[in-house]
Scaffold this active site. Structure first.
Site, short mmCIF file in Angstrom:
data_model
loop_
_atom_site.label_atom_id
_atom_site.label_comp_id
_atom_site.label_asym_id
_atom_site.label_seq_id
_atom_site.Cartn_x
_atom_site.Cartn_y
_atom_site.Cartn_z
N LYS A 15 27.27 -64.23 -60.76
CA LYS A 15 27.73 -63.51 -59.86
C LYS A 15 29.20 -63.74 -59.21
O LYS A 15 30.04 -62.92 -59.61
CB LYS A 15 26.78 -63.51 -58.60
CG LYS A 15 25.33 -63.28 -58.82
CD LYS A 15 24.57 -63.18 -57.64
CE LYS A 15 24.29 -64.50 -56.90
NZ LYS A 15 23.51 -65.47 -57.94
N ARG B 139 19.10 -62.19 -49.35
CA ARG B 139 18.40 -63.02 -50.28
C ARG B 139 17.24 -63.11 -49.70
O ARG B 139 15.96 -63.63 -50.47
CB ARG B 139 19.05 -64.41 -50.01
CG ARG B 139 19.57 -64.95 -51.41
CD ARG B 139 20.02 -66.26 -51.01
NE ARG B 139 20.48 -66.99 -51.96
CZ ARG B 139 21.52 -67.17 -52.58
NH1 ARG B 139 22.38 -66.42 -52.28
NH2 ARG B 139 21.91 -68.12 -53.71
N ARG C 183 28.04 -75.70 -64.77
CA ARG C 183 28.90 -75.34 -63.45
C ARG C 183 29.02 -76.97 -62.77
O ARG C 183 29.91 -77.45 -62.10
CB ARG C 183 28.17 -74.44 -62.52
CG ARG C 183 28.87 -74.20 -61.16
CD ARG C 183 28.58 -73.29 -60.37
NE ARG C 183 27.16 -73.36 -60.11
CZ ARG C 183 26.56 -72.40 -59.44
NH1 ARG C 183 26.87 -70.97 -59.21
NH2 ARG C 183 25.48 -72.51 -58.89
N ARG D 59 29.02 -79.34 -57.27
CA ARG D 59 28.37 -78.99 -56.13
C ARG D 59 27.03 -79.71 -56.01
O ARG D 59 26.33 -80.13 -56.95
CB ARG D 59 27.80 -77.51 -56.16
CG ARG D 59 29.03 -76.48 -55.70
CD ARG D 59 28.57 -75.17 -55.87
NE ARG D 59 27.31 -74.69 -55.58
CZ ARG D 59 26.62 -73.47 -55.55
NH1 ARG D 59 27.69 -72.52 -55.86
NH2 ARG D 59 25.65 -73.26 -55.33
N ARG E 210 15.53 -73.98 -56.21
CA ARG E 210 16.36 -72.81 -55.92
C ARG E 210 15.67 -71.86 -56.72
O ARG E 210 15.78 -70.42 -56.26
CB ARG E 210 17.81 -73.36 -56.22
CG ARG E 210 18.41 -74.25 -55.20
CD ARG E 210 19.75 -74.59 -55.61
NE ARG E 210 20.52 -73.49 -55.85
CZ ARG E 210 21.80 -73.66 -56.98
NH1 ARG E 210 22.14 -75.41 -57.39
NH2 ARG E 210 22.47 -73.03 -57.08
P1 ADP Z 1 26.23 -67.22 -59.51
O1 ADP Z 1 27.64 -67.07 -58.72
O2 ADP Z 1 25.67 -66.28 -60.10
O3 ADP Z 1 25.42 -68.62 -58.90
P2 ADP Z 1 28.42 -68.40 -61.40
O4 ADP Z 1 29.42 -67.09 -61.49
O5 ADP Z 1 28.87 -69.61 -60.55
O6 ADP Z 1 26.98 -67.97 -60.79
O7 ADP Z 1 28.16 -68.90 -62.98
C1 ADP Z 1 27.33 -70.20 -62.90
C2 ADP Z 1 28.03 -70.80 -64.16
O8 ADP Z 1 27.77 -70.17 -65.60
C3 ADP Z 1 29.65 -71.09 -64.32
O9 ADP Z 1 29.76 -72.61 -64.49
C4 ADP Z 1 30.22 -70.10 -64.90
O10 ADP Z 1 31.34 -70.60 -65.46
C5 ADP Z 1 29.03 -69.87 -66.23
N1 ADP Z 1 29.14 -68.47 -66.60
C6 ADP Z 1 29.08 -67.31 -65.83
N2 ADP Z 1 28.73 -66.30 -66.50
C7 ADP Z 1 28.62 -66.67 -67.79
C8 ADP Z 1 28.59 -65.98 -69.34
N3 ADP Z 1 28.49 -64.87 -69.15
N4 ADP Z 1 28.63 -66.92 -70.20
C9 ADP Z 1 28.65 -68.14 -70.20
N5 ADP Z 1 28.67 -68.79 -68.90
C10 ADP Z 1 28.86 -68.05 -67.73
P1 ADP Z 2 23.75 -69.68 -56.27
O1 ADP Z 2 24.26 -68.20 -56.73
O2 ADP Z 2 24.09 -70.58 -57.35
O3 ADP Z 2 22.42 -69.44 -55.75
P2 ADP Z 2 25.10 -69.61 -53.49
O4 ADP Z 2 26.66 -70.13 -53.61
O5 ADP Z 2 25.03 -68.05 -53.61
O6 ADP Z 2 24.83 -69.98 -54.91
O7 ADP Z 2 24.28 -70.22 -52.43
C1 ADP Z 2 24.23 -71.51 -52.43
C2 ADP Z 2 23.21 -71.91 -51.21
O8 ADP Z 2 23.70 -71.47 -50.14
C3 ADP Z 2 21.91 -71.32 -51.48
O9 ADP Z 2 20.98 -72.12 -52.33
C4 ADP Z 2 21.37 -71.26 -49.92
O10 ADP Z 2 21.18 -72.61 -49.52
C5 ADP Z 2 22.97 -70.66 -49.33
N1 ADP Z 2 22.74 -69.35 -49.21
C6 ADP Z 2 23.55 -68.61 -49.70
N2 ADP Z 2 23.31 -67.30 -49.40
C7 ADP Z 2 22.50 -67.27 -48.39
C8 ADP Z 2 21.46 -66.20 -48.01
N3 ADP Z 2 21.86 -65.01 -48.16
N4 ADP Z 2 20.58 -66.49 -47.31
C9 ADP Z 2 19.98 -67.87 -46.96
N5 ADP Z 2 20.68 -68.72 -47.76
C10 ADP Z 2 21.74 -68.70 -48.45
#
Ligand code: ADP
Ligand code: ADP
Length: 190
Positions: free
Chosen positions: A14, A89, A128, A134, A146
């Site tokens: 995302k 969420r 990541r 993180r 998660r």
């Molecule tokens: P989200 O915001 O949904 O949690 P991220 O955008 O942070 O996910 O992506 C998670 C990890 O995967 C990051 O280290 C990112 O660089 C990697 N990543 C994202 N999209 C791709 C892809 N299409 N192919 C390979 N790695 C990816």
């Molecule tokens: P990822 O895409 O890897 O799950 P995010 O950066 O979106 O990571 O979220 C990290 C953490 O922040 C989540 O695991 C949760 O603890 C909190 N969080 C983010 N967005 C929300 C939401 N909409 N509602 C509740 N908790 C949230």
């Protein structure tokens, strides 16, 4: 105004896709995860409350994230719309969002759902963890929690938005560029 929801399990890509999406469609990127990590970095009371929950891989209370989103909606200007990343969420958050938008005479434009299998979630989060450092990416049992939280509390939103005719699922596997093309070809029509 357009209100897009960027949906998907943790690590689906995302945040990676959001930058190009906001540029192409002149949107304001609102990531509740990033907003919460910012509060933690500032050491605010809200950040302190959120930190323990986030580090354990649990969701923060609905009211906390709803308040953050509401505040950003009110202060927006000079944009075509919003890209909500990681919000809603829970079903409660989705209903609160509908109410916030209805009060503004607006509604959700569409849900862009990046879908990848759980095995790939583990792979991407492990990648990541090496780059972003993180705490919630560092330990496997937290990542497991998660993923379980996603299936239990967030996945029901798929049905909710599918029934509303707003759900657009995109294959999140493959390269960043391949996923971006799929996202753009869906969003161009919305
Ligand atoms: P989200 O915001 O949904 O949690 P991220 O955008 O942070 O996910 O992506 C998670 C990890 O995967 C990051 O280290 C990112 O660089 C990697 N990543 C994202 N999209 C791709 C892809 N299409 N192919 C390979 N790695 C990816
Ligand atoms: P990822 O895409 O890897 O799950 P995010 O950066 O979106 O990571 O979220 C990290 C953490 O922040 C989540 O695991 C949760 O603890 C909190 N969080 C983010 N967005 C929300 C939401 N909409 N509602 C509740 N908790 C949230």
């Amino acid at each position: 105004m357009k209100y897009f929801i960027l949906f998907g399990p943790p690590g689906a890509g995302k945040g990676t896709q959001a930058g190009d999406m906001v540029k192409r469609y002149s949107l304001c990127h609102l990531s509740t995860g990033e907003l919460l990590r910012h509060e933690i970095a500032l050491g605010t009371p809200l950040g302190l409350q959120a930190k323990a929950l986030i580090d354990a891989g649990n969701l923060v209370p609905d009211s906390v994230v709803e308040g953050m989103i509401q505040q950003r909606f009110e202060s927006a200007s000079g944009i075509e719309g919003f890209l909500l990343d990681g919000f809603p969420r829970t079903l409660e958050q989705a209903e609160a969002l509908d109410q916030m938008l209805a009060a503004r005479g607006e509604k959700v434009t569409g849900v862009i759902s990046l879908m990848i299998p759980d095995a790939l979630v583990h792979e991407r989060i492990a990648h990541r963890a090496l780059i972003e450092g993180r705490a919630d990416d560092a330990r496997d049992e937290i990542v497991q929690n998660r993923i379980a939280t996603y299936h239990a509390k967030t996945e029901p939103l798929i049905r909710f938005y599918h029934q509303a005719g707003l759900y657009h699922e995109i294959d999140g596997t493959g390269s960043v560029e391949q996923v971006r093309e799929r996202v753009f070809s869906t969003m161009d029509k919305l």
